[in-house]
Design a protein around this motif. Structure first.
Motif, PDB file in Angstrom:
ATOM      1  N   THR A   3      32.728  58.491  12.620  1.00  0.00           N
ATOM      2  CA  THR A   3      32.058  57.202  12.419  1.00  0.00           C
ATOM      3  C   THR A   3      32.537  56.576  11.102  1.00  0.00           C
ATOM      4  OG1 THR A   3      30.222  58.225  11.270  1.00  0.00           O
ATOM      5  CG2 THR A   3      29.933  57.849  13.632  1.00  0.00           C
ATOM      6  N   ALA A   4      32.544  55.255  11.078  1.00  0.00           N
ATOM      7  CA  ALA A   4      32.878  54.518   9.854  1.00  0.00           C
ATOM      8  C   ALA A   4      32.065  53.228   9.866  1.00  0.00           C
ATOM      9  CB  ALA A   4      34.373  54.196   9.825  1.00  0.00           C
ATOM     10  N   ASP A   5      31.857  52.667   8.675  1.00  0.00           N
ATOM     11  CA  ASP A   5      31.191  51.361   8.641  1.00  0.00           C
ATOM     12  C   ASP A   5      32.181  50.264   9.063  1.00  0.00           C
ATOM     13  OD1 ASP A   5      28.846  52.482   7.797  1.00  0.00           O
ATOM     14  OD2 ASP A   5      29.297  52.229   5.663  1.00  0.00           O
ATOM     15  N   VAL A   6      33.418  50.428   8.602  1.00  0.00           N
ATOM     16  CA  VAL A   6      34.461  49.455   8.958  1.00  0.00           C
ATOM     17  C   VAL A   6      35.746  50.201   9.292  1.00  0.00           C
ATOM     18  CG1 VAL A   6      35.829  47.465   8.183  1.00  0.00           C
ATOM     19  CG2 VAL A   6      33.495  47.750   7.319  1.00  0.00           C
ATOM     20  N   VAL A   7      36.350  49.853  10.411  1.00  0.00           N
ATOM     21  CA  VAL A   7      37.675  50.369  10.764  1.00  0.00           C
ATOM     22  C   VAL A   7      38.679  49.240  10.573  1.00  0.00           C
ATOM     23  CG1 VAL A   7      39.113  50.896  12.781  1.00  0.00           C
ATOM     24  CG2 VAL A   7      37.069  52.234  12.347  1.00  0.00           C
ATOM     25  N   ILE A   8      39.795  49.542   9.918  1.00  0.00           N
ATOM     26  CA  ILE A   8      40.862  48.542   9.736  1.00  0.00           C
ATOM     27  C   ILE A   8      42.091  49.041  10.491  1.00  0.00           C
ATOM     28  CG2 ILE A   8      42.358  47.396   8.054  1.00  0.00           C
ATOM     29  CD1 ILE A   8      40.068  47.965   5.961  1.00  0.00           C
ATOM     30  N   SER A  16      45.481  47.167   3.559  1.00  0.00           N
ATOM     31  CA  SER A  16      45.219  47.894   2.314  1.00  0.00           C
ATOM     32  C   SER A  16      44.380  47.046   1.357  1.00  0.00           C
ATOM     33  CB  SER A  16      46.543  48.291   1.651  1.00  0.00           C
ATOM     34  OG  SER A  16      47.300  49.083   2.534  1.00  0.00           O
ATOM     35  N   SER A  17      44.685  45.751   1.293  1.00  0.00           N
ATOM     36  CA  SER A  17      43.914  44.864   0.418  1.00  0.00           C
ATOM     37  C   SER A  17      42.465  44.732   0.912  1.00  0.00           C
ATOM     38  CB  SER A  17      44.570  43.474   0.352  1.00  0.00           C
ATOM     39  OG  SER A  17      43.727  42.565  -0.311  1.00  0.00           O
ATOM     40  N   ILE A  18      42.302  44.678   2.232  1.00  0.00           N
ATOM     41  CA  ILE A  18      40.930  44.585   2.766  1.00  0.00           C
ATOM     42  C   ILE A  18      40.166  45.862   2.401  1.00  0.00           C
ATOM     43  CG2 ILE A  18      39.547  44.442   4.892  1.00  0.00           C
ATOM     44  CD1 ILE A  18      41.950  42.844   6.109  1.00  0.00           C
ATOM     45  N   ALA A  19      40.828  47.022   2.560  1.00  0.00           N
ATOM     46  CA  ALA A  19      40.164  48.294   2.220  1.00  0.00           C
ATOM     47  C   ALA A  19      39.766  48.304   0.745  1.00  0.00           C
ATOM     48  CB  ALA A  19      41.097  49.466   2.540  1.00  0.00           C
ATOM     49  N   TYR A  20      40.668  47.841  -0.110  1.00  0.00           N
ATOM     50  CA  TYR A  20      40.369  47.802  -1.550  1.00  0.00           C
ATOM     51  C   TYR A  20      39.169  46.882  -1.828  1.00  0.00           C
ATOM     52  CZ  TYR A  20      40.504  45.979  -6.274  1.00  0.00           C
ATOM     53  OH  TYR A  20      40.126  45.560  -7.517  1.00  0.00           O
ATOM     54  N   HIS A  21      39.212  45.670  -1.268  1.00  0.00           N
ATOM     55  CA  HIS A  21      38.136  44.723  -1.571  1.00  0.00           C
ATOM     56  C   HIS A  21      36.796  45.185  -0.992  1.00  0.00           C
ATOM     57  CE1 HIS A  21      41.410  41.974  -2.850  1.00  0.00           C
ATOM     58  NE2 HIS A  21      40.459  41.441  -3.603  1.00  0.00           N
ATOM     59  N   LEU A  22      36.824  45.874   0.141  1.00  0.00           N
ATOM     60  CA  LEU A  22      35.564  46.399   0.696  1.00  0.00           C
ATOM     61  C   LEU A  22      34.975  47.472  -0.222  1.00  0.00           C
ATOM     62  CD1 LEU A  22      36.374  46.631   4.513  1.00  0.00           C
ATOM     63  CD2 LEU A  22      34.452  45.370   3.513  1.00  0.00           C
ATOM     64  N   VAL A  32      41.071  53.299   7.435  1.00  0.00           N
ATOM     65  CA  VAL A  32      42.288  52.542   7.764  1.00  0.00           C
ATOM     66  C   VAL A  32      43.105  53.377   8.749  1.00  0.00           C
ATOM     67  CG1 VAL A  32      44.389  51.479   6.849  1.00  0.00           C
ATOM     68  CG2 VAL A  32      42.299  51.498   5.452  1.00  0.00           C
ATOM     69  N   LEU A  33      43.521  52.755   9.842  1.00  0.00           N
ATOM     70  CA  LEU A  33      44.306  53.468  10.855  1.00  0.00           C
ATOM     71  C   LEU A  33      45.725  52.916  10.874  1.00  0.00           C
ATOM     72  CD1 LEU A  33      41.610  53.420  13.671  1.00  0.00           C
ATOM     73  CD2 LEU A  33      42.243  55.357  12.215  1.00  0.00           C
ATOM     74  N   GLU A  34      46.684  53.787  10.646  1.00  0.00           N
ATOM     75  CA  GLU A  34      48.093  53.379  10.628  1.00  0.00           C
ATOM     76  C   GLU A  34      48.861  54.265  11.602  1.00  0.00           C
ATOM     77  OE1 GLU A  34      50.205  50.942   9.375  1.00  0.00           O
ATOM     78  OE2 GLU A  34      51.561  52.134  10.630  1.00  0.00           O
ATOM     79  N   ARG A  35      49.557  53.640  12.541  1.00  0.00           N
ATOM     80  CA  ARG A  35      50.213  54.458  13.578  1.00  0.00           C
ATOM     81  C   ARG A  35      51.464  55.172  13.075  1.00  0.00           C
ATOM     82  NH1 ARG A  35      52.313  49.661  17.453  1.00  0.00           N
ATOM     83  NH2 ARG A  35      53.700  48.686  15.981  1.00  0.00           N
ATOM     84  N   GLY A 166      36.563  55.924  -2.059  1.00  0.00           N
ATOM     85  CA  GLY A 166      35.813  56.383  -0.888  1.00  0.00           C
ATOM     86  C   GLY A 166      36.413  56.087   0.469  1.00  0.00           C
ATOM     87  N   ALA A 167      37.419  55.186   0.529  1.00  0.00           N
ATOM     88  CA  ALA A 167      38.024  54.882   1.834  1.00  0.00           C
ATOM     89  C   ALA A 167      38.893  56.053   2.292  1.00  0.00           C
ATOM     90  CB  ALA A 167      38.865  53.611   1.734  1.00  0.00           C
ATOM     91  N   THR A 168      39.200  56.046   3.595  1.00  0.00           N
ATOM     92  CA  THR A 168      40.053  57.091   4.172  1.00  0.00           C
ATOM     93  C   THR A 168      41.180  56.400   4.911  1.00  0.00           C
ATOM     94  OG1 THR A 168      38.071  58.393   4.545  1.00  0.00           O
ATOM     95  CG2 THR A 168      40.033  59.093   5.750  1.00  0.00           C
ATOM     96  N   ILE A 169      42.369  56.999   4.887  1.00  0.00           N
ATOM     97  CA  ILE A 169      43.442  56.483   5.739  1.00  0.00           C
ATOM     98  C   ILE A 169      43.938  57.601   6.644  1.00  0.00           C
ATOM     99  CG2 ILE A 169      45.158  56.749   3.843  1.00  0.00           C
ATOM    100  CD1 ILE A 169      46.656  54.329   5.270  1.00  0.00           C
ATOM    101  N   TRP A 170      44.030  57.287   7.931  1.00  0.00           N
ATOM    102  CA  TRP A 170      44.669  58.196   8.887  1.00  0.00           C
ATOM    103  C   TRP A 170      46.045  57.633   9.181  1.00  0.00           C
ATOM    104  CZ3 TRP A 170      40.652  59.047  13.427  1.00  0.00           C
ATOM    105  CH2 TRP A 170      39.563  59.790  12.954  1.00  0.00           C
ATOM    106  N   LYS A 171      47.060  58.418   8.894  1.00  0.00           N
ATOM    107  CA  LYS A 171      48.416  58.009   9.284  1.00  0.00           C
ATOM    108  C   LYS A 171      48.755  58.677  10.614  1.00  0.00           C
ATOM    109  CE  LYS A 171      49.524  57.443   4.486  1.00  0.00           C
ATOM    110  NZ  LYS A 171      50.149  58.036   3.315  1.00  0.00           N
TER     111      LYS A 171
END
Ligand SMILES: Cc1cc2nc3c(=O)[nH]c(=O)nc-3n(C[C@H](O)[C@H](O)[C@H](O)COP(=O)(O)OP(=O)(O)OC[C@H]3O[C@@H](n4cnc5c(N)ncnc54)[C@H](O)[C@@H]3O)c2cc1C
Length: 386
Positions: A3-8, A16-22, A32-35, A166-171
């Motif tokens: 679960t996440a509050d926001v998925v990018i 990345s900028s949205i994740a930073y500003h959030l 953040v999901l990056e394929r 606190g954000a997470t990124i899945w590559k």
């Protein structure tokens, strides 16, 4: 199930900028999901890195008025370099209509608070760049706070700080579906796992329309190939000069490392996912380069170092930012039409503001950028395109 509050969706400079500003705004459960296995493989890593406030429409000017000072303070604020160089943008006019156009734009830019922009005479232009062929130059426009950044480094700075906060990124995590329930967004299905989230942001750059179609909403973003040519080291022209734009044909160039980066918007290019560099492009650009800067006849170019990337074009060449009326919780941050690096700070702030409070002060009227404007026939009109 995560679960996440926001998925990018998309870990380029915009995501990345949205994740930073959030995270700055206190919303920390951000994923953040990056394929790709590494960030920056989309348009961000292919960009020319130009940043400018010399636009036509109030909303684009206001986006730059947030973003450029942000880049100027980036290193101190984020503890990571954005590589901002305030060498300016110099528009070179060769027709009276160019001068009128620049003057009209400047009146609007100044009325919105841009201080550094001014008209320049032919003599001033020649003083700035003595190597220009100047017989047909009538004058131009120069803004000292315009310039360039290092897009990859700025993207890295944004995501690092977001993750620290606190954000997470899945590559290597590709989004394959957008999950909906009761006509609201509920999360995403990825190649790694399903993620439950009440808010999903599409920051998929040139692939944004595909992501939107997973949510069954329409997003008119098309990929358009854009090619850049870096030259070998060349010291007959100063490396302190601004980005120079020849308004006769749109050829533009800026210093890059010990050489120059050459660009031209080929009007014959057609939309599509084309990633190959066309060697015939070199001749087209070098002709225009030597025409405006005669000593560029001596430039050496290694075709293997040239590259192609994709602009993410919207029908009116403005970003598409906001929540979809028909799918609450699903947001667009797309369609920057070649301005996504320079407008990434403003976009991150706007999207974070909209998600956390439903309003923003970054631009006077954010609704002009909304995804619904196309159906409503309320298109904007930007002509200062490069
Ligand atoms: C040659 C060139 C020159 C340019 N010059 C400039 C310039 O001077 N100034 C400027 O401001 N802009 C410039 N641009 C435009 C700028 O690079 C883009 O607007 C900007 O990088 C867009 O960033 P983004 O994060 O939206 O997209 P991207 O960097 O493309 O990031 C999108 C990410 O989404 C990921 N993704 C896509 N689909 C999925 C999925 N289903 N699941 C998970 N991940 C997914 C991709 O892998 C990608 O990493 C230029 C572009 C090009 C090609």
């Amino acid at each position: 199930m995560h679960t996440a509050d926001v998925v990018i969706i998309g870990g380029g400079i915009v995501g990345s900028s949205i994740a930073y500003h959030l995270t700055e705004a206190g919303c920390r459960n951000v994923l953040v999901l990056e394929r790709e296995a590494h960030q920056g493989k989309g348009s961000t890593g292919k960009s020319m890195g130009g940043v400018r406030a010399q636009f036509t429409t109030p909303v684009n000017i206001q986006m730059s008025l947030y973003s450029i000072p942000f880049y100027a303070a980036f290193d101190e604020r984020l503890g990571h370099p954005a590589g901002y160089k305030s060498q300016g943008y110099l528009f070179v006019a060769t027709k009276p209509s160019h001068l009128e156009y620049l003057q009209t734009n400047q009146r609007r830019q100044k009325s919105l608070g841009l201080k550094d922009v001014r008209m320049v005479t032919k003599a001033e232009i020649v003083e700035m760049v003595p190597q220009l062929r100047s017989d047909d130059i009538l004058g131009g426009s120069f803004c000292a706070s315009d310039g360039f950044v290092d897009p990859y480094s700025a993207m890295t700075g944004f995501i690092k700080r977001a993750v620290d906060d606190g954000a997470t990124i899945w590559k290597s995590a590709e989004v394959k579906g957008v999950v909906k329930k009761s006509r609201c967004v509920r999360g995403v299905a990825t190649t790694r796992d399903e993620v439950h989230a009440p808010v999903v942001v599409n920051a998929a750059g040139p692939w944004a329309a595909e992501v939107a179609s997973m949510a069954r909403v329409e997003l008119p973003v098309k990929p358009l190939r854009r090619m850049l040519i870096p030259t070998e080291p060349f010291d007959e022209v100063s490396h302190e000069i601004p980005m120079v734009i020849d308004m006769t044909n749109g050829f533009h160039f800026r210093p890059e490392s010990r050489g120059f980066l050459l660009a031209w918007n080929d009007p014959e290019e057609t939309p599509g996912y084309k990633f190959d560099f066309d060697p015939e492009f070199i001749e087209k650009v070098l002709i225009r380069a030597a025409d405006r800067v005669p000593c560029f006849e001596n430039l050496a170019v290694n075709p293997k170092r040239a590259w192609a990337g994709l602009y993410e074009m919207s029908p009116d060449h403005h970003g598409i930012i906001g929540e979809f009326e028909e799918l609450p919780g699903f947001y667009a941050a797309n369609g920057f039409s070649g301005h996504g690096v320079m407008h990434a700070p403003a976009t991150g702030k706007i999207v974070a503001d909209l998600i956390t409070s439903g309003k923003t002060g970054v631009v006077e009227d954010v609704t002009v950028l909304s995804p619904t404007r196309f159906k409503a026939g309320k298109l904007l009109h930007e002509t200062a395109l490069l």
